[in-house]
Motif scaffolding. Structure first.
Motif, PDB file in Angstrom:
ATOM      1  N   VAL A 146       0.846  -1.184   0.000  1.00 52.36           N
ATOM      2  CA  VAL A 146       0.000   0.000   0.000  1.00 52.36           C
ATOM      3  C   VAL A 146       0.875   1.225   0.000  1.00 52.36           C
ATOM      4  CG1 VAL A 146      -0.166   0.099   2.531  1.00 52.36           C
ATOM      5  CG2 VAL A 146      -1.980   1.130   1.123  1.00 52.36           C
ATOM      6  N   GLU A 147       0.426   2.271  -0.703  1.00 49.64           N
ATOM      7  CA  GLU A 147       1.135   3.537  -0.729  1.00 49.64           C
ATOM      8  C   GLU A 147       0.124   4.656  -0.899  1.00 49.64           C
ATOM      9  OE1 GLU A 147       3.804   3.508  -3.949  1.00 49.64           O
ATOM     10  OE2 GLU A 147       2.285   3.474  -5.519  1.00 49.64           O
ATOM     11  N   LEU A 148       0.515   5.878  -0.478  1.00 51.85           N
ATOM     12  CA  LEU A 148      -0.355   7.047  -0.546  1.00 51.85           C
ATOM     13  C   LEU A 148      -0.010   7.847  -1.783  1.00 51.85           C
ATOM     14  CD1 LEU A 148      -0.380   8.196   3.180  1.00 51.85           C
ATOM     15  CD2 LEU A 148      -2.159   6.950   1.949  1.00 51.85           C
ATOM     16  N   LEU A 149      -1.046   8.319  -2.457  1.00 55.80           N
ATOM     17  CA  LEU A 149      -0.893   9.138  -3.639  1.00 55.80           C
ATOM     18  C   LEU A 149      -1.278  10.565  -3.321  1.00 55.80           C
ATOM     19  CD1 LEU A 149      -2.485   6.734  -6.287  1.00 55.80           C
ATOM     20  CD2 LEU A 149      -0.087   6.896  -5.609  1.00 55.80           C
ATOM     21  N   GLU A 150      -1.287  11.385  -4.346  1.00 54.48           N
ATOM     22  CA  GLU A 150      -1.695  12.781  -4.194  1.00 54.48           C
ATOM     23  C   GLU A 150      -3.137  12.858  -3.710  1.00 54.48           C
ATOM     24  OE1 GLU A 150      -2.004  14.987  -7.816  1.00 54.48           O
ATOM     25  OE2 GLU A 150      -0.905  16.677  -6.967  1.00 54.48           O
ATOM     26  N   LYS A 151      -3.455  13.905  -2.949  1.00 56.31           N
ATOM     27  CA  LYS A 151      -4.784  14.125  -2.363  1.00 56.31           C
ATOM     28  C   LYS A 151      -5.121  13.087  -1.305  1.00 56.31           C
ATOM     29  CE  LYS A 151      -6.803  16.076  -6.602  1.00 56.31           C
ATOM     30  NZ  LYS A 151      -7.956  16.011  -7.518  1.00 56.31           N
ATOM     31  N   GLY A 152      -4.082  12.335  -0.874  1.00 50.88           N
ATOM     32  CA  GLY A 152      -4.340  11.361   0.175  1.00 50.88           C
ATOM     33  C   GLY A 152      -4.973  10.077  -0.314  1.00 50.88           C
ATOM     34  N   LYS A 153      -4.973   9.848  -1.634  1.00 50.99           N
ATOM     35  CA  LYS A 153      -5.537   8.608  -2.151  1.00 50.99           C
ATOM     36  C   LYS A 153      -4.670   7.431  -1.723  1.00 50.99           C
ATOM     37  CE  LYS A 153      -7.751  10.647  -6.230  1.00 50.99           C
ATOM     38  NZ  LYS A 153      -7.866  10.610  -7.701  1.00 50.99           N
ATOM     39  N   GLN A 175      -2.080  14.109   3.915  1.00 49.89           N
ATOM     40  CA  GLN A 175      -1.771  14.322   2.510  1.00 49.89           C
ATOM     41  C   GLN A 175      -2.898  15.081   1.816  1.00 49.89           C
ATOM     42  OE1 GLN A 175       0.951  13.840   0.987  1.00 49.89           O
ATOM     43  NE2 GLN A 175       2.090  12.634   2.504  1.00 49.89           N
ATOM     44  N   MET A 176      -4.136  14.829   2.257  1.00 40.83           N
ATOM     45  CA  MET A 176      -5.277  15.559   1.688  1.00 40.83           C
ATOM     46  C   MET A 176      -5.181  17.038   2.033  1.00 40.83           C
ATOM     47  SD  MET A 176      -7.914  15.417  -0.159  1.00 40.83           S
ATOM     48  CE  MET A 176      -9.386  16.393  -0.510  1.00 40.83           C
ATOM     49  N   LYS A 177      -4.840  17.326   3.305  1.00 41.75           N
ATOM     50  CA  LYS A 177      -4.699  18.718   3.719  1.00 41.75           C
ATOM     51  C   LYS A 177      -3.538  19.381   2.984  1.00 41.75           C
ATOM     52  CE  LYS A 177      -6.626  17.948   8.338  1.00 41.75           C
ATOM     53  NZ  LYS A 177      -6.342  17.979   9.788  1.00 41.75           N
ATOM     54  N   GLU A 178      -2.477  18.648   2.830  1.00 41.26           N
ATOM     55  CA  GLU A 178      -1.334  19.196   2.112  1.00 41.26           C
ATOM     56  C   GLU A 178      -1.723  19.562   0.691  1.00 41.26           C
ATOM     57  OE1 GLU A 178       2.413  19.650   2.709  1.00 41.26           O
ATOM     58  OE2 GLU A 178       1.137  20.237   4.387  1.00 41.26           O
ATOM     59  N   TRP A 179      -2.499  18.730   0.101  1.00 42.33           N
ATOM     60  CA  TRP A 179      -2.912  19.030  -1.270  1.00 42.33           C
ATOM     61  C   TRP A 179      -3.746  20.308  -1.302  1.00 42.33           C
ATOM     62  CZ3 TRP A 179      -7.652  19.460  -3.741  1.00 42.33           C
ATOM     63  CH2 TRP A 179      -7.580  19.533  -5.132  1.00 42.33           C
ATOM     64  N   VAL A 180      -4.639  20.452  -0.319  1.00 37.23           N
ATOM     65  CA  VAL A 180      -5.464  21.663  -0.267  1.00 37.23           C
ATOM     66  C   VAL A 180      -4.587  22.885  -0.044  1.00 37.23           C
ATOM     67  CG1 VAL A 180      -7.287  22.834   1.022  1.00 37.23           C
ATOM     68  CG2 VAL A 180      -7.494  20.393   0.507  1.00 37.23           C
ATOM     69  N   ARG A 181      -3.594  22.729   0.868  1.00 34.56           N
ATOM     70  CA  ARG A 181      -2.702  23.847   1.163  1.00 34.56           C
ATOM     71  C   ARG A 181      -1.954  24.306  -0.081  1.00 34.56           C
ATOM     72  NH1 ARG A 181       2.647  24.487   2.432  1.00 34.56           N
ATOM     73  NH2 ARG A 181       3.016  22.259   2.220  1.00 34.56           N
ATOM     74  N   LYS A 182      -1.568  23.373  -0.872  1.00 37.32           N
ATOM     75  CA  LYS A 182      -0.743  23.704  -2.039  1.00 37.32           C
ATOM     76  C   LYS A 182      -1.554  24.287  -3.189  1.00 37.32           C
ATOM     77  CE  LYS A 182       2.826  20.309  -1.013  1.00 37.32           C
ATOM     78  NZ  LYS A 182       3.519  19.072  -1.461  1.00 37.32           N
TER      79      LYS A 182
END
Length: 1467
Positions: free
Chosen positions: A1045-1052, A1141-1148
């Motif tokens: 398992v691995e995390l993608l962009e937007k926390g997917k 990761q979802m929050k990071e995506w929103v921040r960016k």
């Protein structure tokens, strides 16, 4: 031959051997040693004269033979060798007529004093007279006279030598040629000698030159031979060729000068037989007598294929035993049974054990059967193989091949007839004709001889220059283009045969006189009729006439006119009206085809034209030679794997047949290829280079000068494979066991089995009584398959011989040679008999396997083991050595560690309890080398898990069989194994693999050159194969990676794995907590069959997603699965990270920090706060804060390339605090904070301190007036920097004597009033919170002494400076005072001791008086007082103070002026 033997070699009753004096004996031995050539009784006189030319100035005996000749032989002037072969001419200088007695006149003595050589020559040329007189005297008188002459010659020689010594200068003269070398014209391959006689004093040095290049006989020992004896010098050129045509110069040189003479050698080539009168001498005596040589030709060249223009080499290794040093056999090469000689086309080389012939430039003429013949005293051995030469690539597509075998016939002054053979390849279209080209020898210019192509393969070339030599070539032409030119012909001269024979014939011996004996020509006589006129050749292009000259003698300058007459008319027309014919042959052109003509010839000379000859019969112009008829009955017969024997019936009534061309075609391909490119004149030919297993058809056509015949009918198809014949005889018959009435025999398989398996053997025997052999009797009626047989019903104590015949499907072969004679008596020895039937298999470069059968005769006890011996094939019997030290119980053994390329033989011995028995027959020699294309048995497990052994052989024939064995015993039980063979591959399949199958499996292929291999199936290997078989039966899809398992962009969240290999039919099931997952909004499923990547993507994780995820794979019958458990803390961490990761995506999505706020320290110790930002716009603001207070933009803020910076130049405590950067615009806001308080500030300062410490210089030592100072410099100093000084690794406690401090960027340690106690190691340590940096210095030894001495010097200087006398101040530079006033000046004086004070005026000392009062009080104050100044007091004043430390002065000027009032009063 009796006349040629010296008399002292014969026994006569009337000859007293004691008569000979020692001087005579010495002269006779010298004569024998110096003699080179001898002759028979018929050439004795010639030999005497020949010997006379070799007489030295020191000896005169060789001028004549000592033995008197009873009958004088006819004199000859040919020099011969021991084999009576003419090797040259003896050229006499002069012939004397005076007989010499025992005394000399005064005139003769004067000649002797002039030159001793003259006496030797005079004695030489009186030998004829001496021999005439010896015929009239008895033998004893001749001996006495000869002895007296010997003595006299010796005295003459001694007198001449003495005279030369006494009068050397008077005898010295330049070289001169008594006889000069004469020019020669010789035929190719003959030898020639150039002779000259030189005299001079001192003896000249003679050098031979070819075209002004010195001849080196050492470098060309086989070509040139130089001899210099008795002032006669010769150059012998062996086997002349065209390159030997040159101008030769002989140069004679001594201290008085040099002289040269020239001679030319012209080498010509003659077509036909020639007498090689001087064969090459044999170099190096070798004693062959009593030696029986055995010759073996190995490493033979095979059937060779080449192409025109290429270079190929044929070679064989020749082994001659016994090997004698410097012995050279006669090596000869033949083509089609014709001996070949070295030329520009053939280079032959013999290296001592290898014979090589190189064909430098292939042409179709070189095609044929080449034979190497090696001849020794004991006989000869030959080997033959065919060389095929294909046409070179044509310059024009579909052009014909080049003609071949261009020859010149009937050469005379007026024309040369050129013949050739037609090529086998016509390019697919009929050949239209041929063009003949000529080239004069010595030039490279080719001239075409005919304007239109001629079809007849014979053409007379005219327009030649008489006496010149020409070469010819021929080109074929068809409608597509011209062929390559043929190989050029041998050069031929345009001259009559009679002239050529005259030139070839031996010249008359040189006698020193020229006598003209020709018959006087008859003048004014018209020649008679030519004789025997006939038409020798007639074609549609030309007619050739020949006749004989008239029989009249004395006619000079006779030439001929040729006349023709059309049949049926009486009109004669002269053919050669302008130029008469010089030779009795003539070719006529431009005759009308189909017309009949008669011909006649007239002679002419200066006196007129003679009567015509009788006319010929009427001849019709046309080709009298017809094209041959087609051959018939073409029958192909199998020969080898790549060749077929083709025979046919010859063309009927074919005239002047040149030969046949054979063509082959693969059945039904209709593409024909020539089998030979040079016509064969037989009706049987072996066609090589065919493909094994293919079916071919053949056709033949005949060829003569008129052209090529039609093709024969096609033959029946034949498959190319080895022919079947009866086998060769067995060999090596030995006895394995013998009882009172029977013997067990063994033998070896024939070397040639006839192309088919041997079906059995037949044994015959015969009785031998007292060396007399009886009749042969059959021992077996039915054939036996084994190579061992018991012959029964023999008689005890009788002797027998045996012979064996092998049989195959072709029949029974010839019997073997009779065996040795064996005695039939029972063996009673305790040890075993010999093993037999030794076989060698699996030959490799370093190993082989030896098989044998146990002895038939066991001995007293059973056989319990075997020993194997080995030696090199050529090694002596003593070289046998054992292979195994411990006896092996098996009847096979793998011999390892062989020398690659070695030639070995083997034998086996059996043992029992009684000991080791007899040795077996040794094997045939085996060369340890891995043959090209050798393959090994390979094990394979297929997809169904079936285990098999596979063997492939590239050399199989249609009759080859694969024979599988286990432990080298042929497999008969097929219950456990299944054998399958297809083509050149075979495999053995294990039905149910188990421990019973463990063993050595081998395979041998019959009808090959020993192709075999083995495979050892051990217990470990069987276990491995079973595991592989299980994996193949129940296959598992291999995975490159398990489920992860691995995390993608937007926390997917991505679940994935990768299969190693899956087909297009593979499928995957996605399962969560035992529930099948399908494609939808929550799950995105993907399977890339090219890469094997399987993935499932989820947008986010919720508490309901906690559990087990599984991917199930299936591809055919192969399956696999992988699971991942996500529960508890593992799931929570993953969910938390996903949300982050979802929050990071929103921040960016708005302005944001790519790298958060941090700091770095520059080499200048400046602190830079920086952060990297992204997604910025023009209206995006970036604000800096410290402790909540905004930092203004002018305070070292910067923004470049997406990086925000804040620079702090000299950081201090006041700069600690919390720094913050805020990014914001209409899309959002992002904040980054850096805490530089407490620990954060301490860490920052430690990094600053680290930079400072690293910039510090090495610790140095200096001295001051107060003590010794240690110091270092740093590039930047910060007040917060903490340093510690150490003395002997201990921190220093500072006091008034030891202090530290900082001055600018210098950090120092001061040691006041140092002493030896202060010696030691000092260090300064910079504290950066990480371990610090320490700089050290050693203050001891010379460093301390130098520093302490410098301190003492500076201290003393300081004391002196402080204590020396000084004028501290108080005195002005200039004093201006009015006259009459009082002047009082006081200054401070210092110094210890108190200085002495002296006052000066204008550099003169003054003393205290009433007018000038000088005072020095308290040792500190000095005063100068003038009570009333006047004009005379003006001047320069000085005070001088002095003590033991120094002197100092103070100067001032006093200027006195008069007031205006006083001045006016004075006026």
């Amino acid at each position: 031959m009796s006349g040629s033997l010296p008399f002292y070699q014969k026994h006569h009753r009337h000859y007293d051997r004691d008569y000979r004096s020692k001087e005579t004996v010495s002269k006779l031995s010298q004569y024998q040693a110096s003699s080179r050539y001898t002759a028979g009784s018929s050439t004795s006189a010639a030999t005497s004269r020949s010997s006379g030319l070799n007489v030295s100035t020191h000896y005169g005996l060789e001028a004549s033979r000592l033995s008197p000749i009873l009958k004088r032989a006819k004199p000859t002037y040919l020099a011969v060798d021991k084999d009576h072969q003419i090797i040259g001419y003896v050229v006499p200088i002069f012939r004397g007529s005076q007989e010499f007695g025992t005394g000399f006149s005064s005139r003769e003595e004067a000649r002797v004093r002039d030159s001793s050589e003259y006496m030797a020559r005079r004695d030489l040329f009186t030998s004829g007279m001496e021999m005439e007189r010896s015929e009239q005297t008895s033998r004893r008188e001749a001996i006495r006279e000869t002895a007296e002459r010997i003595s006299l010659n010796k005295r003459i020689h001694e007198h001449g030598v003495h005279f030369k010594r006494m009068n050397e200068d008077s005898l010295m003269h330049t070289p001169e040629f008594v006889i000069k070398p004469r020019s020669h014209t010789v035929w190719e391959k003959q030898c020639v000698r150039l002779h000259c006689t030189v005299r001079g004093w001192p003896d000249p040095r003679v050098v031979w030159y070819k075209n002004n290049v010195a001849i080196d006989p050492v470098g060309h020992g086989d070509k040139y031979k130089l001899e210099s004896k008795y002032n006669m010098h010769s150059l012998e050129i062996n086997r002349c060729d065209f390159d030997d045509t040159a101008q030769y110069r002989v140069s004679a040189m001594n201290s008085k000068g040099e002289l040269s003479s020239f001679a030319s050698v012209v080498v010509k080539r003659f077509k036909g037989d020639m007498d090689e009168s001087l064969p090459s001498p044999r170099h190096g005596p070798v004693c062959e007598y009593g030696v029986n040589f055995k010759t073996h030709i190995v490493d033979k060249f095979g059937v060779t294929f080449g192409r025109e223009g290429e270079t190929i080499s044929l070679g064989c290794t020749v082994i001659i035993s016994p090997a004698l040093h410097r012995y050279q056999p006669e090596i000869q090469w033949y083509r089609d049974d014709v001996l070949l000689s070295p030329s520009k086309w053939y280079n032959m080389h013999w290296s001592g054990d290898h014979a090589t012939m190189t064909l430098t430039h292939l042409n179709k003429e070189d095609e044929g059967l080449y034979t190497l013949r090696v001849t020794t005293k004991s006989g000869y051995e030959t080997y033959s193989a065919y060389v095929f030469v294909r046409d070179s690539e044509a310059e024009v597509e579909r052009a014909p091949g080049a003609p071949l075998d261009v020859r010149c016939l009937d050469a005379n002054k007026d024309y040369i007839i050129v013949t050739w053979k037609q090529p086998a390849v016509d390019g697919g279209d009929s050949i239209l004709g041929y063009f003949v080209d000529r080239c004069e020898v010595g030039t490279t210019h080719w001239v075409q001889c005919n304007d239109t192509p001629v079809k007849f393969a014979r053409f007379p070339v005219t327009g030649l220059v008489e006496g010149r030599s020409y070469m010819f070539r021929v080109r074929a032409v068809n409608q597509n283009g011209m062929s390559h030119p043929s190989r050029v012909s041998e050069p031929v001269a345009a001259m009559d045969p009679s002239d050529r024979a005259r030139i070839r014939g031996a010249s008359a011996p040189w006698t020193g006189q020229i006598i003209v004996t020709e018959e006087e020509p008859a003048e004014g006589i018209v020649p008679g009729r030519p004789l025997e006129l006939q038409v020798t050749e007639a074609t549609k292009n030309y007619v050739v006439l020949s006749w004989k000259p008239p029989g009249d003698k004395g006619l000079e300058g006779v030439m001929y006119y040729v006349e023709k007459c059309v049949a049926g008319s009486d009109t004669w027309q002269r053919v050669n009206t302008e130029i008469p014919v010089k030779s009795p042959r003539f070719a006529l052109f431009d005759l009308a085809e189909g017309n009949s003509y008669s011909f006649r010839v007239r002679c002419c000379n200066a006196a007129g034209v003679g009567e015509p000859s009788d006319p010929t019969e009427a001849s019709t112009v046309g080709d009298k030679l017809d094209i041959p008829s087609a051959p018939s009955k073409v029958v192909p017969i199998r020969n080898t794997d790549t060749s077929v024997v083709v025979s046919w019936q010859a063309s009927s009534e074919a005239k002047e047949l040149v030969g046949y061309y054979i063509e082959a075609s693969v059945l039904d391909s209709n593409e024909w290829e020539p089998c030979n490119n040079k016509p064969v004149n037989v009706t049987r030919f072996i066609c090589h280079g065919l493909t094994t297993g293919e079916k071919y058809v053949f056709r033949v056509r005949a060829v003569n000068a008129a052209g090529l015949s039609q093709f024969s009918p096609e033959s029946e198809p034949v498959e190319v494979k080895a022919a079947i014949a009866s086998p060769a005889p067995p060999y090596g018959i030995t006895v394995l066991e013998c009882v009172f009435d029977s013997m067990v025999l063994s033998w070896k398989q024939p070397t040639f089995i006839g192309g088919a398996d041997i079906t059995g053997y037949f044994v015959d025997y015969r009785e031998v009584i007292d060396g007399v052999t009886g009749k042969w009797h059959e021992a077996n009626i039915r054939s036996i398959s084994e190579r061992a047989y018991r012959v029964s019903d023999l008689k005890e104590k009788r002797k027998y011989q045996f012979q064996v015949r092998a049989a195959n499907m072709a029949g029974v072969g010839i019997p073997s040679l009779p065996s040795d004679t064996f005695l039939c008596e029972e063996w009673t020895i305790a040890v075993p008999g010999p093993p037999h039937d030794l076989q060698v298999r699996e030959v490799r470069s370093d190993s082989l396997v030896l098989l044998w059968k146990p002895p038939v005769y066991q001995g007293r006890d059973p056989v319990n083991g075997f020993y194997i011996d080995i030696k090199e094939a050529d090694a002596p019997v003593e070289a046998w050595k054992g292979v195994n030290t411990k006896a092996t119980e098996k009847t096979f053994f793998k011999i390892k560690n062989l020398k690659e390329g070695g030639n070995f033989v083997f034998r086996v011995r059996a043992q029992n309890k009684a000991g080791v028995g007899q040795t077996s027959e040794e094997t045939e020699p085996v060369i340890a080398v891995t043959k090209p294309g050798t393959k090994e048995i390979a094990v394979d497990v297929d997809d169904d898990g079936i285990i098999s052994l596979n063997f492939e052989c590239c050399d199989t024939t249609p009759d080859s069989k694969f024979v599988w064995s286990k432990d080298y015993e042929e497999i008969a039980d097929t219950s456990r194994l299944t054998i399958e063979t297809k083509g050149n591959k075979s495999k053995t399949i294990f039905n149910t693999p188990a421990e019973e199958d463990i063993g050595i499996y081998s395979c041998i292929v019959t009808h090959t050159d020993g192709a075999s291999s083995s495979y050892t199936l051990s217990e470990e290997e069987l276990k491995r194969l079973l595991e592989v078989s299980h994996d193949h039966k129940f296959p598992v899809i291999p995975l490159k990676s398990e489920l992860a398992v691995e995390l993608l962009e937007k926390g997917k969240v991505r679940f994935w794995l990768q299969a190693d290999k899956m087909s297009a039919n593979g499928k995957v099931d996605y399962i969560f907590n035992d529930n099948l997952i399908s494609q939808g909004d929550k799950y995105k499923l993907n399977f890339d069959k090219n890469t094997g990547v399987i993935e499932m993507i989820m947008d986010s994780l919720t508490p309901a997603d906690e559990g087990t995820f599984t991917f199930k794979l299936q591809d055919g019958k192969a399956t696999n699965q992988s699971s991942l458990v996500l529960i508890g803390d593992v799931f929570k961490e993953l969910q938390k990270e996903s949300e982050f990761q979802m929050k990071e995506w929103v921040r960016k999505q708005g302005p944001h920090f790519i790298e958060y706020l941090g700091y770095e320290v520059t080499p200048e110790c400046c602190v830079v706060l920086k952060c990297k930002v992204g997604n910025m716009k023009k209206d995006t603001s970036a604000l800096w804060y410290k402790d909540g207070h905004e930092i203004k933009a002018d305070e070292n803020l910067g923004f470049t390339e997406g990086v925000l910076k804040l620079e702090i130049a000299q950081i201090s405590k006041k700069d600690s605090g919390v720094y913050e950067v805020v990014l914001k615009d209409d899309r959002g806001k992002d904040t980054s904070t850096l805490n530089l308080t407490d620990k954060g500030f301490k860490d920052l300062m430690n990094e600053v301190f680290s930079f400072i410490a690293n910039s510090s210089t090495p610790l140095k030592i200096t001295s001051t007036e107060n003590g010794i100072r240690l110091y270092t410099f740093v590039s930047y100093y910060n007040d917060l920097l903490q340093v510690t000084w150490h003395y002997k690794d201990s921190a220093i406690s500072f006091s008034d004597r030891i202090k530290s401090g900082v001055v600018g960027e210098q950090l120092w340690l001061q040691i006041s009033e140092p002493s030896e106690k202060d010696m030691g190691k000092y260090a300064i340590e910079f504290n950066d919170g990480k371990g610090g940096l320490r700089r050290t210095v050693e203050l001891s030894g010379q460093a301390f002494d130098d520093a302490f001495a410098e301190f003492q010097r500076l201290k003393a200087a300081a004391i002196a400076e402080r204590s020396r006398a000084r004028v501290a101040g108080g005195l002005p530079d200039v004093v201006t005072i009015q006259e009459g006033k009082a002047l009082n000046l006081t200054c401070n004086i210092s110094g210890d001791p108190v200085p002495e004070v002296t006052w000066l005026k204008n550099d003169r000392e003054i003393t205290s008086d009433e007018h000038c009062i000088l005072k020095f009080e308290s040792g500190k104050f000095a005063s100068f007082t003038i009570t009333g100044v006047n004009i005379s007091d003006s001047g320069k004043y000085s005070i001088l103070v002095k003590n033991k430390y120094g002197t100092e002065s103070g100067d001032f000027t006093v200027s006195v002026f008069i007031s205006e009032e006083a001045a006016s009063k004075k006026k």
